[in-house]
Design a protein around this motif. Structure first.
Motif, short mmCIF file in Angstrom:
data_model
loop_
_atom_site.label_atom_id
_atom_site.label_comp_id
_atom_site.label_asym_id
_atom_site.label_seq_id
_atom_site.Cartn_x
_atom_site.Cartn_y
_atom_site.Cartn_z
N ILE A 21 -25.47 -22.17 17.26
CA ILE A 21 -24.98 -23.43 16.69
C ILE A 21 -26.04 -24.07 15.80
O ILE A 21 -25.75 -24.58 14.71
CB ILE A 21 -24.55 -24.39 17.82
N LEU A 22 -27.30 -24.03 16.26
CA LEU A 22 -28.39 -24.61 15.48
C LEU A 22 -28.54 -23.91 14.13
O LEU A 22 -28.67 -24.55 13.08
CB LEU A 22 -29.71 -24.52 16.26
N PRO A 51 -23.35 -31.69 16.85
CA PRO A 51 -23.52 -30.22 16.78
C PRO A 51 -22.23 -29.48 17.11
O PRO A 51 -21.51 -29.84 18.03
CB PRO A 51 -24.60 -29.95 17.83
N GLY A 52 -21.93 -28.48 16.34
CA GLY A 52 -20.73 -27.68 16.58
C GLY A 52 -19.51 -28.30 15.96
O GLY A 52 -18.89 -27.73 15.05
N ALA A 58 -26.56 -22.08 21.97
CA ALA A 58 -27.20 -23.24 21.36
C ALA A 58 -27.96 -22.84 20.10
O ALA A 58 -27.96 -23.58 19.10
CB ALA A 58 -28.15 -23.91 22.36
N ILE A 70 -23.06 -33.19 10.52
CA ILE A 70 -23.35 -31.87 11.08
C ILE A 70 -24.45 -31.93 12.13
O ILE A 70 -24.34 -31.33 13.21
CB ILE A 70 -23.74 -30.89 9.95
N LEU A 71 -25.51 -32.68 11.83
CA LEU A 71 -26.66 -32.71 12.74
C LEU A 71 -26.44 -33.61 13.95
O LEU A 71 -26.96 -33.34 15.03
CB LEU A 71 -27.91 -33.15 11.98
N ALA A 111 -20.11 -29.07 12.28
CA ALA A 111 -20.06 -27.83 11.49
C ALA A 111 -18.62 -27.39 11.28
O ALA A 111 -18.23 -26.98 10.18
CB ALA A 111 -20.84 -26.73 12.20
N ASP A 166 -25.65 -24.86 11.92
CA ASP A 166 -25.82 -26.22 11.40
C ASP A 166 -26.82 -26.24 10.25
O ASP A 166 -26.58 -26.88 9.21
CB ASP A 166 -26.29 -27.16 12.51
#
Length: 245
Positions: free
Chosen positions: A7-8, A35-36, A4, A31-32, A39, A11
């Motif tokens: 990924i953050l 998530p993932g 996580a 993107i936000l 991106a 992003d």
């Protein structure tokens, strides 16, 4: 490092990159909010084609970007018009409005252009007729096209001719529409005019004639280059369905 968190960080990095390269809208939201996946989409749509830089990759990028944000070009053209109100800028925005279904706005832009001293051009009257047809006002589209033909008798447009036939059909004038479909089918590039001609024949109960139109079209397109068949795939599929149905 937790997945996580990775990924953050990814992003955040991509949002920063989007802001620095003028792509913040709509990518920051995508993107936000996803998530993932957001991106990954940014990397595939923006970064990979940028690295490849080939024309094919750029075209693919534009197609995907248009699906994700279909009004991006509309906003850019609106900003351009707000900065510099010229006929060229307004016409470009009006044409984009037609593409994305903003028919009322397109009609307003074409009306504005046609009232200008240098705006009296048949192509803008044709644009206005397209907008009127898009607004389900076939009678107005017919009037605009007939006025166009009267003012500019030497102007030739297969697109305008097809639009006139379609407007006649929508206005409940099938016999006149059939005559125009028959005429435009003889020279219209692509399969659309002939398919619409066949469909109207069938709607009017003239099924044998419609089948001849569809059959001749399909035979002709079998001899056409592959790229042309692919470009007309939607209309050819309709013709095939009409023959098999």
């Amino acid at each position: 490092m937790p997945v996580a968190l990775v990924i953050l960080l990814l992003d955040i990095t991509l949002v920063y990159h989007a802001s620095r390269t003028g792509r913040l809208q709509p990518w920051a939201f995508i993107i936000l909010m996803i998530p993932g996946i957001g991106a990954l989409a940014y990397i595939l749509v923006e970064l990979v084609p940028e690295m490849l830089s080939g024309p094919g990759a750029q075209q693919a990028r534009r197609r995907v970007a248009n699906r994700l944000d279909p009004e991006k070009l509309y906003r850019e053209l609106s900003d351009r018009l707000n900065a510099t109100d010229t006929i060229a800028n307004r016409a470009a925005l009006a044409a984009e409005c037609l593409k994305i279904g903003r028919f009322e706005e397109a009609e307003q832009h074409y009306d504005h252009i046609l009232k200008l001293p240098l705006g009296g051009e048949p192509v803008y009257a044709l644009g206005k007729a397209n907008a009127e047809f898009g607004l389900n006002r076939p009678d107005l589209a017919i009037a605009t096209l007939e006025d166009l033909q009267e003012r500019w008798p030497d102007f030739q447009s297969a697109e305008g001719h097809l639009l006139y036939a379609r407007a006649l059909a929508e206005a409940g004038r099938p016999d006149e529409a059939l005559e125009e479909f028959h005429a435009v089918s003889a020279y219209f590039p692509g399969a659309e005019a002939r398919v619409r001609y066949g469909l109207l024949l069938k709607l009017m109960g003239r099924t044998p004639e419609a089948k001849v139109v569809f059959t001749e079209l399909l035979i002709q397109m079998k001899r056409a280059p592959k790229y042309l068949r692919e470009a007309q795939a939607e209309w050819l599929a309709i013709a095939e369905k009409q023959l098999s149905g």
